[in-house]
Design a protein around this motif. Structure first.
Motif, PDB file in Angstrom:
ATOM      1  N   UNK B 453       0.876  -1.212   0.259  1.00  0.00           N
ATOM      2  CA  UNK B 453      -0.235   0.142   0.531  1.00  0.00           C
ATOM      3  C   UNK B 453       0.675   1.443  -0.048  1.00  0.00           C
ATOM      4  N   UNK B 454       2.143   1.239   0.648  1.00  0.00           N
ATOM      5  CA  UNK B 454       2.907   2.543   0.818  1.00  0.00           C
ATOM      6  C   UNK B 454       3.582   2.980  -0.839  1.00  0.00           C
ATOM      7  N   UNK B 455       3.854   1.253  -1.188  1.00  0.00           N
ATOM      8  CA  UNK B 455       4.438   1.676  -2.788  1.00  0.00           C
ATOM      9  C   UNK B 455       3.095   2.310  -3.994  1.00  0.00           C
ATOM     10  N   UNK B 456       2.246   1.400  -3.281  1.00  0.00           N
ATOM     11  CA  UNK B 456       1.111   2.203  -3.966  1.00  0.00           C
ATOM     12  C   UNK B 456       0.941   3.324  -4.487  1.00  0.00           C
ATOM     13  N   UNK B 457       0.408   4.378  -2.898  1.00  0.00           N
ATOM     14  CA  UNK B 457       0.185   5.468  -2.880  1.00  0.00           C
ATOM     15  C   UNK B 457       1.336   6.088  -2.577  1.00  0.00           C
ATOM     16  N   UNK B 458       2.875   5.699  -3.028  1.00  0.00           N
ATOM     17  CA  UNK B 458       3.744   6.706  -3.879  1.00  0.00           C
ATOM     18  C   UNK B 458       4.328   7.051  -5.666  1.00  0.00           C
ATOM     19  N   UNK B 459       3.575   5.444  -5.625  1.00  0.00           N
ATOM     20  CA  UNK B 459       3.622   5.603  -7.254  1.00  0.00           C
ATOM     21  C   UNK B 459       2.108   6.288  -7.241  1.00  0.00           C
ATOM     22  N   UNK B 460       1.072   6.142  -6.664  1.00  0.00           N
ATOM     23  CA  UNK B 460       0.308   6.729  -7.608  1.00  0.00           C
ATOM     24  C   UNK B 460      -0.031   8.473  -7.063  1.00  0.00           C
ATOM     25  N   UNK B 461       1.037   8.805  -6.192  1.00  0.00           N
ATOM     26  CA  UNK B 461       0.759   9.881  -6.415  1.00  0.00           C
ATOM     27  C   UNK B 461       1.539  10.830  -6.971  1.00  0.00           C
ATOM     28  N   UNK B 462       2.919  10.074  -7.272  1.00  0.00           N
ATOM     29  CA  UNK B 462       3.694  10.699  -8.014  1.00  0.00           C
ATOM     30  C   UNK B 462       2.472  10.670  -9.871  1.00  0.00           C
ATOM     31  N   UNK B 463       2.120   9.397 -10.479  1.00  0.00           N
ATOM     32  CA  UNK B 463       1.475   9.410 -11.788  1.00  0.00           C
ATOM     33  C   UNK B 463       0.641  10.461 -11.750  1.00  0.00           C
ATOM     34  N   UNK B 464      -0.808  10.355 -10.299  1.00  0.00           N
ATOM     35  CA  UNK B 464      -1.290  11.869 -10.692  1.00  0.00           C
ATOM     36  C   UNK B 464      -0.348  13.455 -10.709  1.00  0.00           C
ATOM     37  N   UNK B 465       0.411  13.477 -10.143  1.00  0.00           N
ATOM     38  CA  UNK B 465       1.004  14.362 -10.050  1.00  0.00           C
ATOM     39  C   UNK B 465       1.645  14.392 -11.523  1.00  0.00           C
ATOM     40  N   UNK B 466       2.200  13.693 -12.003  1.00  0.00           N
ATOM     41  CA  UNK B 466       2.554  13.837 -13.843  1.00  0.00           C
ATOM     42  C   UNK B 466       1.586  14.371 -14.598  1.00  0.00           C
ATOM     43  N   UNK B 467      -0.089  13.116 -14.070  1.00  0.00           N
ATOM     44  CA  UNK B 467      -0.348  13.207 -15.412  1.00  0.00           C
ATOM     45  C   UNK B 467      -1.345  15.323 -15.060  1.00  0.00           C
ATOM     46  N   UNK B 468      -1.251  15.997 -13.734  1.00  0.00           N
ATOM     47  CA  UNK B 468      -1.618  17.435 -13.168  1.00  0.00           C
ATOM     48  C   UNK B 468      -0.429  18.079 -14.062  1.00  0.00           C
ATOM     49  N   UNK B 469       0.918  17.623 -13.865  1.00  0.00           N
ATOM     50  CA  UNK B 469       1.538  18.149 -15.065  1.00  0.00           C
ATOM     51  C   UNK B 469       2.024  18.154 -16.488  1.00  0.00           C
ATOM     52  N   UNK B 470       1.508  17.429 -16.932  1.00  0.00           N
ATOM     53  CA  UNK B 470       2.115  17.330 -18.547  1.00  0.00           C
ATOM     54  C   UNK B 470       0.856  18.051 -19.105  1.00  0.00           C
ATOM     55  N   UNK B 471      -0.156  18.787 -18.379  1.00  0.00           N
ATOM     56  CA  UNK B 471      -0.840  19.728 -19.523  1.00  0.00           C
ATOM     57  C   UNK B 471      -0.120  21.025 -19.437  1.00  0.00           C
ATOM     58  N   UNK B 472      -0.439  21.377 -18.026  1.00  0.00           N
ATOM     59  CA  UNK B 472       0.942  23.270 -18.003  1.00  0.00           C
ATOM     60  C   UNK B 472       2.370  23.376 -18.665  1.00  0.00           C
TER      61      UNK B 472
END
Lengths: 278, 489
Positions: B453-472
């Motif tokens: 769950x720790x691995x998943x949470x960090x990976x998920x947070x990173x992924x979400x951040x990258x997706x959010x950062x992609x447009x900008x």
């Protein structure tokens, strides 16, 4: 002619191509050979006798709403290696637009620009970036230093884009800053420096990569007259030292006096082209 | 551009706008925390279920209880007939079904009194004797607590707690029994203790060791046994009666079974033996009763794995039998757990979504106010690729930092929840809260964070951040160098 032919000529400019091209006999032979496609695969040809910058029949139109504004028309120009060429004109004469075409910041509507044998107007975005990294330096009117970086980091920035390791590029940047007289302000941030000092950082940044061509857009526009002289001396001395070509854009006659040659623009056309001795 | 330079630039940019970076990271921390905590509560339910199920015994056992003549089980369309009987043939049929590991007929014999010890002072009035086909002992996966496996004709096994069922007939009634440790409270307060509360520290062994003491099996006096046995009548005389009548027969228990409620009461309290052994025994203690009355009351079928229980069960039903297994309960338990976990996860996901919007906002702002810088960089030869990378590294860094901090905070929250549930901080409680407590079923954790769950949470947070950062980042790439440089002249 291959590199000129990208947009089909229209009736308007058709007639002007032949005389323009033939007016530059030393270049026409070279033009017949296939032009190198990219900056990546070819270096400059330092030994060749051809001009450093060749402009052929350049035209730039802007669409502003329903209107077509012709910013540049029928510009043909050769600038020799090591020459300090001033592009002089009032504001609105199209001199900044010309600079942008030369540096590959904008794509011309028609015609072509070749620098050191490389057809700038044909490079794609990535090739242009590499071309600028290797061959072009910029000095801006408003200095345009990055506020978050100190003097050394600002000067080292173009080297960073080229992938030069940190130690090496900062050593080169420090050496460059000492040469422009900022040896004591290496770690100052732009906000801690005067305009003249900032512009000296800008000059150090433009010359740190030893580019073949340096474009200077109103480099003294924001400075007092004493500093102006210092800055222009500095630019000229650097250029002479390494045989670099300078394209200086200004509307200031005093600055124009530093140039070997003055090309005067008016309403998007060249109206005067005079060489001068110092 | 080198990656180390990208990271360096990104660090500088994040530091330059400290308060904004901190707030954005905080958003990710909250999002990450909520998703980890919510999922950990879901895993906690899983752990509680697992411990509960473990106490219910083997879940792969189907109990076949008789003929399915009413059709009430929804299988009436099959060839189910009232003539379906649990006999040796039926058991053999069960055994030949696919996925069946073992099957045995099952007999329960209740008409016996068990006594043991000097002068038969220890009495189990309600002794349960169960009999199965001992050749299926391993196939049915009976587990031994101690002693040896039945491998000889006539071997008898006792349930894990059978010895606790004996009372000492020579002691006063208030103190003539021993409690199973699992029936005792975890701990008693002094006030409760005054009222007779006993806790684990009071646990005592049964009166005798059932593995070394012979047990006498006698016939229950059906007329008055209920009264006689539970009354204070000295059982010594009762024992003498049994001996005197000559109907008692002595047996020696060879092994102790592990309690498994799926496999009959005898695994817990009672005796388990082979059917032939039981027949001999009954013939001795109840010579008048016909041995033929020992018909199977049910059959036990063990399925190879839990996934095929439903399949095998429906096949047996089509053969015309009534069955029961823990499958139905298991299914509804699973479904219930899953829906709770979905709701919890959904709440967490909403929080992370809000954090993602926060990141996107920060990155858009960052691009907008750095338009000029981007233009300068482009003019100085920075590739489009590097500019995009710069913004993605920044967004990713916010995600990673937020994710890591979020995980740390979640671990603390989870620890706190569990400590509150155990009722305070102590070395033992800390150990339970962190490592779990597999043995004490009342002490399952409420919040369980598995390592993934720790691995998943960090990976998920990173992924979400990258997706959010992609447009900008793409917006930054499109900044025209010129306009940008001119923008504040």
């Amino acid at each position: 002619m291959a590199w000129l032919a990208s947009p089909p000529p229209t009736a308007n400019t058709d007639a002007s191509i032949a005389p323009d091209a033939s007016a530059v006999p030393d270049a026409s032979g070279a033009l017949a050979t296939p032009a190198p496609r990219t900056a990546r695969h070819s270096g400059m040809h330092p030994a060749s006798g051809r001009p450093m910058i060749e402009v052929r029949n350049l035209r730039k139109e802007y669409v502003m709403g329903a209107e077509h504004v012709i910013a540049l028309d029928r510009i043909s120009l050769d600038i020799a290696r090591g020459q300090i060429c001033c592009i002089y004109g009032e504001s609105g004469s199209g001199k900044s637009t010309l600079l942008n075409q030369l540096a590959g910041m904008e794509r011309p509507t028609r015609g072509g620009v070749r620098i050191g044998g490389i057809v700038v107007s044909r490079l794609d975005e990535r090739e242009l970036a590499e071309f600028r990294q290797k061959h072009i330096g910029f000095v801006f009117q408003s200095y345009n230093l990055l506020p978050g970086l100190n003097a050394v980091e600002n000067v080292a920035m173009p080297l960073m884009f080229r992938g030069v390791p940190r130690e090496e590029r900062e050593a080169r940047a420090r050496a460059m800053l000492r040469r422009v007289g900022l040896g004591k302000r290496l770690n100052h941030y732009p906000s801690q420096m005067s305009g003249g000092q900032q512009q000296r950082v800008g000059i150090a940044r433009a010359f740190v990569t030893r580019p073949q061509v340096v474009f200077a857009d109103e480099p003294t526009g924001n400075l007092d007259s004493k500093t102006k002289v210092d800055i222009m001396d500095m630019i000229r001395d650097f250029a002479r030292e390494n045989g670099q070509t300078i394209v200086l854009v200004t509307h200031d006659e005093h600055m124009a006096a530093y140039a070997d040659r003055i090309v005067t623009l008016l309403d998007g056309r060249i109206v005067h082209d005079t060489e001068q001795d110092e | 551009m080198r990656f180390s330079d990208l990271v360096h630039l990104c660090r500088q940019n994040l530091f330059r706008r400290k308060s904004r970076t901190i707030l954005t990271v905080l958003g990710v921390v909250v999002g990450c925390c909520s998703i980890v905590t919510m999922v950990s509560l879901g895993s906690g339910i899983d752990e509680q279920n697992k411990q509960m199920l473990a106490s219910m015994g083997d879940l792969t056992i189907i109990t076949v209880t008789g003929a399915n003549n009413t059709g009430g089980m929804g299988m009436a369309d099959g060839s189910g007939t009232a003539t379906a009987r649990i006999d040796d043939k039926a058991v053999k049929d069960f055994r030949s079904l696919q996925y069946v590991a073992g099957a045995t007929g099952h007999v329960t014999y209740l008409d016996a009194i068990l006594t043991a010890g000097p002068a038969n002072r220890y009495v189990d009035q309600n002794g349960v004797i169960e009999a199965i086909d001992m050749t299926q002992f391993d196939a049915m996966d009976y587990q031994l607590d101690s002693g040896r496996k039945p491998n000889r004709q006539g071997d008898v096994l006792a349930g894990q707690y059978t010895a606790y069922d004996f009372i000492d007939s020579l002691r006063p009634e208030s103190d003539n029994f021993r409690m199973r440790p699992s029936y005792l409270a975890d701990s008693c307060t002094p006030e409760q203790r005054a009222e007779g509360c006993e806790d684990k520290s009071d646990a005592q062994d049964p009166f005798f060791n059932i593995l070394t003491t012979k047990i006498t099996v006698g016939a229950a006096q059906t007329d008055d046994s209920g009264n006689v046995a539970s009354s204070s009548t000295p059982t010594a005389s009762n024992g003498q009666t049994a001996e005197g009548s000559g109907s008692g027969t002595q047996i020696q228990v060879s092994g102790l079974l592990k309690e498994d409620n799926g496999k009959g009461q005898a695994t817990s309290s009672g005796l388990l033996m082979d059917i032939a052994t039981l027949k001999d025994l009954v013939a001795k203690i109840h010579p008048d009763a016909a041995a033929g009355t020992l018909a199977y009351d049910s059959a036990l079928v063990r399925v190879q794995d839990i996934d095929h229980v439903a399949d095998v069960e429906s096949q047996i039903r089509t053969m015309g039998f009534t069955t029961s297994s823990s499958r139905d309960m298991l299914d509804s338990l699973k479904e219930q757990t899953r829906s709770i976990q979905l709701i919890l996860g959904g709440i967490g996901a909403v929080a992370l979504l809000v954090a993602a919007i926060g990141i996107a906002n920060t990155m858009v702002m960052s691009v907008t106010e750095r338009v000029r810088e981007i233009g300068i960089m482009k003019a100085l030869g920075c590739t489009v690729h590097d500019i995009r990378a710069m913004f993605l590294v920044e967004a990713g860094a916010i995600g990673v930092i937020g994710g890591v901090i979020g995980c740390l905070v979640s671990a603390l929250i989870s620890l706190a929840i569990n400590l509150i549930r155990y009722g305070g901080v102590s070395a033992e409680h800390l150990q339970w809260a962190i490592l779990g407590n597999g043995t004490v079923d009342e002490a399952a954790r409420i919040s369980v964070i598995p390592w993934w769950l720790y691995v998943f949470a960090i990976a998920f947070a990173t992924l979400i951040s990258l997706i959010s950062g992609f447009g900008p980042a793409n917006k930054a790439v499109r900044v025209p160098a010129l306009d940008a440089i001119k923008s504040n002249q």
